[in-house]
Design an enzyme around this catalytic site. Structure first.
Site, PDB file in Angstrom:
ATOM      1  N   HIS A 159       0.862  -1.196   0.000  1.00 13.33           N
ATOM      2  CA  HIS A 159       0.000   0.000   0.000  1.00 13.33           C
ATOM      3  C   HIS A 159       0.895   1.241   0.000  1.00 13.33           C
ATOM      4  O   HIS A 159       0.928   2.005   0.960  1.00 13.33           O
ATOM      5  CB  HIS A 159      -0.903  -0.028   1.244  1.00 13.33           C
ATOM      6  CG  HIS A 159      -2.080   0.891   1.186  1.00 13.33           C
ATOM      7  ND1 HIS A 159      -2.394   1.658   0.082  1.00 13.33           N
ATOM      8  CD2 HIS A 159      -3.051   1.170   2.123  1.00 13.33           C
ATOM      9  CE1 HIS A 159      -3.490   2.354   0.334  1.00 13.33           C
ATOM     10  NE2 HIS A 159      -3.894   2.079   1.548  1.00 13.33           N
ATOM     11  N   GLN A 203      -0.360   4.945   0.887  1.00 12.45           N
ATOM     12  CA  GLN A 203      -0.596   5.163   2.314  1.00 12.45           C
ATOM     13  C   GLN A 203       0.681   5.619   3.011  1.00 12.45           C
ATOM     14  O   GLN A 203       0.664   6.507   3.869  1.00 12.45           O
ATOM     15  CB  GLN A 203      -1.107   3.863   2.962  1.00 12.45           C
ATOM     16  CG  GLN A 203      -1.345   3.983   4.446  1.00 12.45           C
ATOM     17  CD  GLN A 203      -2.515   4.890   4.784  1.00 12.45           C
ATOM     18  OE1 GLN A 203      -3.593   4.739   4.231  1.00 12.45           O
ATOM     19  NE2 GLN A 203      -2.314   5.844   5.678  1.00 12.45           N
ATOM     20  N   ARG A 212      -3.662  11.944   2.995  1.00 10.61           N
ATOM     21  CA  ARG A 212      -3.825  11.103   1.799  1.00 10.61           C
ATOM     22  C   ARG A 212      -4.045  11.997   0.569  1.00 10.61           C
ATOM     23  O   ARG A 212      -3.513  11.710  -0.507  1.00 10.61           O
ATOM     24  CB  ARG A 212      -5.000  10.128   1.954  1.00 10.61           C
ATOM     25  CG  ARG A 212      -4.830   9.047   3.031  1.00 10.61           C
ATOM     26  CD  ARG A 212      -3.671   8.102   2.767  1.00 10.61           C
ATOM     27  NE  ARG A 212      -3.755   7.442   1.470  1.00 10.61           N
ATOM     28  CZ  ARG A 212      -4.513   6.376   1.187  1.00 10.61           C
ATOM     29  NH1 ARG A 212      -5.257   5.829   2.127  1.00 10.61           N
ATOM     30  NH2 ARG A 212      -4.499   5.844  -0.019  1.00 10.61           N
ATOM     31  N   ASP A 258      -2.666  -1.660  12.366  1.00 10.22           N
ATOM     32  CA  ASP A 258      -3.693  -1.706  11.315  1.00 10.22           C
ATOM     33  C   ASP A 258      -4.648  -2.833  11.694  1.00 10.22           C
ATOM     34  O   ASP A 258      -4.365  -3.623  12.618  1.00 10.22           O
ATOM     35  CB  ASP A 258      -3.017  -1.965   9.950  1.00 10.22           C
ATOM     36  CG  ASP A 258      -3.997  -1.929   8.787  1.00 10.22           C
ATOM     37  OD1 ASP A 258      -5.116  -1.390   8.938  1.00 10.22           O
ATOM     38  OD2 ASP A 258      -3.636  -2.445   7.707  1.00 10.22           O
ATOM     39  N   CYS A 314      -3.715   3.564   9.491  1.00  8.76           N
ATOM     40  CA  CYS A 314      -4.167   3.983   8.155  1.00  8.76           C
ATOM     41  C   CYS A 314      -5.677   4.109   8.067  1.00  8.76           C
ATOM     42  O   CYS A 314      -6.180   4.793   7.172  1.00  8.76           O
ATOM     43  CB  CYS A 314      -3.640   3.008   7.107  1.00  8.76           C
ATOM     44  SG  CYS A 314      -4.340   1.350   7.231  1.00  8.76           S
TER      45      CYS A 314
HETATM   46  N1   CP Z   1      -6.299   3.730   4.440  1.00 14.06           N
HETATM   47  C1   CP Z   1      -7.027   3.440   3.366  1.00 14.06           C
HETATM   48  O1   CP Z   1      -6.498   3.070   2.310  1.00 14.06           O
HETATM   49  O2   CP Z   1      -8.374   3.622   3.503  1.00 14.06           O
HETATM   50  P1   CP Z   1      -9.500   3.160   2.502  1.00 14.06           P
HETATM   51  O3   CP Z   1      -9.554   1.664   2.516  1.00 14.06           O
HETATM   52  O4   CP Z   1     -10.754   3.797   3.033  1.00 14.06           O
HETATM   53  O5   CP Z   1      -9.164   3.658   1.109  1.00 14.06           O
HETATM   54  N1  NVA Z   2      -4.549  -3.869   5.594  1.00 14.85           N
HETATM   55  C1  NVA Z   2      -5.819  -3.259   5.274  1.00 14.85           C
HETATM   56  C2  NVA Z   2      -5.619  -1.852   4.838  1.00 14.85           C
HETATM   57  C3  NVA Z   2      -6.873  -1.099   4.524  1.00 14.85           C
HETATM   58  C4  NVA Z   2      -6.615   0.298   4.072  1.00 14.85           C
HETATM   59  C5  NVA Z   2      -6.501  -4.065   4.187  1.00 14.85           C
HETATM   60  O1  NVA Z   2      -5.831  -4.491   3.243  1.00 14.85           O
HETATM   61  O2  NVA Z   2      -7.708  -4.277   4.294  1.00 14.85           O
END
Ligand code: CP
Ligand code: NVA
Length: 308
Positions: A135, A138, A293, A226, A265
């Site tokens: 990600h 992020q 973001r 997270d 996040c």
């Molecule tokens: N942190 C993040 O990516 O949030 P969303 O899943 O809401 O996009």
């Molecule tokens: N680790 C989480 C992040 C969400 C923004 C997922 O992949 O669901």
């Protein structure tokens, strides 16, 4: 050469530092603007960003949409279920068509190989809006938030507690590029991807994995967690019990430095990976992190178009 942003290493440390500086500058310029007002220089005027979502999103969806508008462009947001992609059209054909119609593609998907295939077949920049592996967007926002709050990245001690997931993989990748250290507290079987650890360690970052949560968090400058159950993992049972010792609560934060910051996040699950007293408490900077973001996406897009 088309610039794709699939992982942080695609940009490298110098470009990431430049993106953070750019985001800080641009954020300051528009401090009193309504959210929908264009930036005065509109550097991506007339550019169209296509967004594909194969998973849910609030922050990534809104921040890219608001971000491209502020840069003078516009977006098209698609859920894969309503696209021909969801009916079996190939990733390669989708990439070729969207490249003829749009100026950049952002995708949130499951399998990281899919985004690689998309990028290989696109002639416009492809941006990773989250895969099961990483990600990176992020983490640009996270680093921006830390710098804004006075934390110099080199030498920083970041403690991660909980699941070794996509967000952690990108933090570990960033550690190698930006020269900070990561102490990971997670149960056996939930370690982050070893490839990212190896790459960060090869360039001098100190990445350590601890089963003892206290070892991971002691004296940390930043504490991060997270969700314990990422999107697509809802079928995983027995995970919550294994994760419980790694919950970020007041006792955990007390072991970090007095001025330690807390990042998440989002979306958060209060009472699971974090207690309300921490995420809604004085050391938490999660709302700045979420707002950032927008500012981070703008700098990522500007980098993709060679403006950074
Ligand atoms: N942190 C993040 O990516 O949030 P969303 O899943 O809401 O996009
Ligand atoms: N680790 C989480 C992040 C969400 C923004 C997922 O992949 O669901």
């Amino acid at each position: 050469m088309t610039r794709h942003f699939l992982n942080l290493a695609d940009a490298g440390g110098d470009a990431i530092a430049a993106m953070i500086a750019d985001a800080i500058d641009r954020k300051a310029v528009r401090e009193s603007f309504p959210k929908g007002k264009q930036d005065p220089d509109a550097p991506l005027e007339d550019h169209i960003l296509a967004m594909i979502f194969e998973k849910s999103s609030t922050r990534t969806r809104v921040s890219f949409d608001v971000g491209i508008r502020q840069l003078g462009g516009s977006s098209i947001v698609m859920d894969s279920g309503s696209m021909q992609l969801g009916r079996g059209e190939t990733v390669a054909d989708t990439a070729k068509v969207l490249s003829r119609m749009c100026d950049a593609i952002m995708i949130r998907t499951d399998d990281h190989d899919k985004i690689i295939e998309l990028a290989e077949n696109a002639t416009v920049p492809v941006i990773n809006g989250l895969t099961d592996l990483s990600h990176p967007c992020q983490i640009i926002a996270d680093l921006l938030t830390l710098v804004e709050h006075g934390k110099a990245l080199p030498g920083l001690e970041i403690a991660w507690l909980g699941d070794g997931n996509n967000v952690l993989n990108s933090i570990v990748e960033a550690a190698g590029l930006m020269k900070f250290n990561v102490r990971i507290g997670c149960p056996q079987g939930y370690d982050p991807d070893q490839t990212f650890i190896d790459a960060a360690q090869a360039v001098g970052a100190n990445i350590s994995v601890h089963r003892d949560e206290n070892e991971a968090v002691a004296g940390a400058d930043v504490v991060v967690t997270d969700t314990w159950v990422s999107m697509g993992q809802e079928h995983v049972h027995n995970k919550l019990a294994a994760m419980m010792p790694y919950q970020v609560n007041d006792a955990m934060m007390e072991q970090a430095k007095d001025d330690a910051l807390f990042l998440h996040c989002l979306p958060a699950h209060r009472g699971e990976e974090v207690m309300p007293s921490v995420i809604d408490g004085p050391q938490s900077v999660v709302w700045d992190e979420a707002e950032n973001r927008i500012h981070a996406q703008k700098s990522i897009m500007r980098w993709c178009f060679g403006q950074i």
